[in-house]
Write an enzyme that holds these catalytic residues in place. Structure first.
Site, PDB file in Angstrom:
ATOM      1  CG  ASN A  12      -1.840   1.177   1.401  1.00  0.00           C
ATOM      2  OD1 ASN A  12      -1.797   2.060   0.599  1.00  0.00           O
ATOM      3  ND2 ASN A  12      -2.705   1.162   2.104  1.00  0.00           N
ATOM      4  NE  ARG A  90      -6.572   1.232   0.293  1.00  0.00           N
ATOM      5  CZ  ARG A  90      -6.318   2.579   0.776  1.00  0.00           C
ATOM      6  NH1 ARG A  90      -5.282   2.848   1.421  1.00  0.00           N
ATOM      7  NH2 ARG A  90      -7.505   3.210   0.974  1.00  0.00           N
ATOM      8  CG  HIS A 179     -13.600   3.222   3.598  1.00  0.00           C
ATOM      9  ND1 HIS A 179     -13.922   4.175   4.319  1.00  0.00           N
ATOM     10  CD2 HIS A 179     -12.071   3.490   3.834  1.00  0.00           C
ATOM     11  CE1 HIS A 179     -13.239   4.709   5.167  1.00  0.00           C
ATOM     12  NE2 HIS A 179     -11.911   4.482   4.572  1.00  0.00           N
ATOM     13  NE  ARG A 240     -10.111  12.308   4.401  1.00  0.00           N
ATOM     14  CZ  ARG A 240     -10.175  11.242   4.211  1.00  0.00           C
ATOM     15  NH1 ARG A 240     -11.342  10.381   4.144  1.00  0.00           N
ATOM     16  NH2 ARG A 240      -9.035  10.503   3.977  1.00  0.00           N
ATOM     17  CD  GLU A 385      -9.195  -1.284   4.263  1.00  0.00           C
ATOM     18  OE1 GLU A 385      -9.279  -0.728   3.054  1.00  0.00           O
ATOM     19  OE2 GLU A 385      -9.127  -0.733   5.030  1.00  0.00           O
TER      20      GLU A 385
END
Ligand code: AMP
Length: 416
Positions: A12, A90, A179, A240, A385
């Site tokens: 990743n 990813r 996601h 965020r 994940e």
């Protein structure tokens, strides 16, 4: 471990970091994982983590190649390098081109590049990591797994913004959702855990971490999700804002002398739990502060839960039936407080909390946390994940090997 190549390296790649994990196919917990950070800056370093513990080393150079070389050197030391079967990468944005994971070919590389303007911060970093890994490991299959792919099943009424449609056709302005790898994994786990029918179920999954999104899943397909063209839309997150009236943003730009870059920083880095609390983006710290009576911490948790409940209610309407509300991610898996606050607000759906079960579901435990005999259940399902990426990678690599559809990369294509 068998003598056949059976290890999957999961990468990743961020702009200044490289996260990695090595999975033995069939094992959910990685044999080794870690993070190279401060790439491109001073003091690059790498941390390795396995059952023995953690070890941090400085890197001889400050780039992705040095980080990957350190990972591969570690695998060589452990005699695992020849057991590597494939590499899974990813990638944040797959645009409309990628509806599932893909075996990397020159055409796939070009397509990822073509959708990169949609994720200018993330995709170039992923491509850099991908090219570096292709150059180092050219003889095994590489697979890309996209955060957006799972949500490509959304219908136009769910993914379109109500703006002139040429903005969608010409510039790709639409909702993509993110996601997706986590939502797909958690949906499967929930179906198995509750004994639901793979072809007849409805779930609302709340992935609550530093980034947060909720998704309505029907019969294994994403019907709607809270993140949009970028990961900024929807739920309140660590830093965020999630949903905000664009009118408010225009007001700030007109009256506050703020540039687009300033607004970007404001809404992505200074808002959310951090912005409302004025304290921290870390949910655990907020809970302690709220406990101690900090008004900003309490308010931040209230706003977080209010927005979450509002979206869960809306997402449920995208489904034909509702079997479960699912909590996952760092907050969803660990915060009994946030889950209790959320379930208390979902009485209209018939949910009642089982306080003892809720308190027990922390640190990787999964299970039902509601007590109502009828109607949807509330459950905690830990996400994984990396494991999902490893599974996709193993499967696509197996098919490629079986069908002999391997390829040759021109050296210039893999130049990092
Ligand atoms: P993630 O991005 O999925 O790693 O999640 C990070 C978030 O999970 C942070 O806000 C953490 O404070 C939160 N978190 C982790 N453990 C706990 C805990 N025991 N209680 C509350 N929040 C937690």
């Amino acid at each position: 471990m068998s003598t056949d190549p059976c290890l999957i390296l999961v990468l990743n790649s961020g702009s200044s970091s490289l996260k990695f994990a090595v999975h033995d196919t069939g094992m959910r917990t990685p044999l080794i994982s870690g993070l190279a950070e401060r790439l491109g800056t001073d003091g690059p370093r790498i941390t390795f983590k396995d059952v023995q513990g953690k070890r941090t080393e400085s890197l001889p150079a400050s780039d992705h190649a040095a980080a990957l070389d350190a990972v591969l050197a570690e695998l060589t030391t452990r005699n695992w390098i020849d057991a590597l079967a494939a590499v899974g990468h990813r990638v944040v944005h797959g645009g409309e081109r990628f509806t599932s994971s893909a075996l990397v070919t020159p055409a796939v590389l070009a397509d990822i590049e073509a959708v990169s303007p949609l994720a200018p911060l993330h995709n170039p970093a992923a491509l850099l990591g991908l090219r570096t890994a292709l150059a180092r490991l050219p003889n095994i299959p590489h697979v890309t797994v996209f955060d957006t792919a799972f949500h490509q099943s959304m219908a136009p009424e769910a993914y379109l913004y109500a703006v002139p449609t040429e903005l969608y056709r010409q510039q790709g302005v639409r909702r993509y959702g993110f996601h997706g790898t986590s939502h797909r994994f958690v949906a499967r786990e929930t179906v198995a855990m509750l004994g639901l029918e793979p072809g007849n179920h409805g779930l609302v999954i709340a992935h609550l971490g530093n980034g947060a999104s909720a998704t309505a899943v029907q019969d294994g397909h994403s019907m709607d999700t809270t993140m949009g063209m970028t990961p900024l839309e929807g739920l309140v997150m660590g830093t965020r804002s999630g949903d905000i009236d664009v009118g408010a943003v225009l007001h700030l730009m007109r009256t506050g002398d703020r540039s687009a870059a300033d607004i970007d920083t404001l809404l992505n880095k200074q808002s959310g739990l951090l912005g409302v609390s004025g304290l921290t983006n870390d949910c655990r710290e907020l809970e302690s502060a709220a406990e101690a009576g900090h008004p900003g911490a309490r308010l931040a948790l209230d706003v977080f839960v209010h927005r979450l409940v509002r979206h869960i209610g809306g997402l449920a309407m995208a489904l034909r039936r509702l079997d479960a509300i699912v909590f996952t991610g760092g907050i969803g898996e660990n915060s009994a407080r946030v889950r209790a606050m959320t379930v208390a607000r979902l009485r209209l759906l018939g949910l009642e909390l089982d306080p003892a079960a809720n308190a027990a579901m922390v640190g990787g435990a999964g299970g039902v946390i509601s007590s109502n005999a009828e109607g949807p259940r509330a459950v905690v399902v830990p996400t994984n994940e990396e494991w999902m990426i490893a599974c996709d990678t193993a499967e696509l690599a197996r098919r490629a090997t079986e069908t002999g559809s391997l390829w040759n990369f021109e050296p210039e294509l893999v130049q990092a």
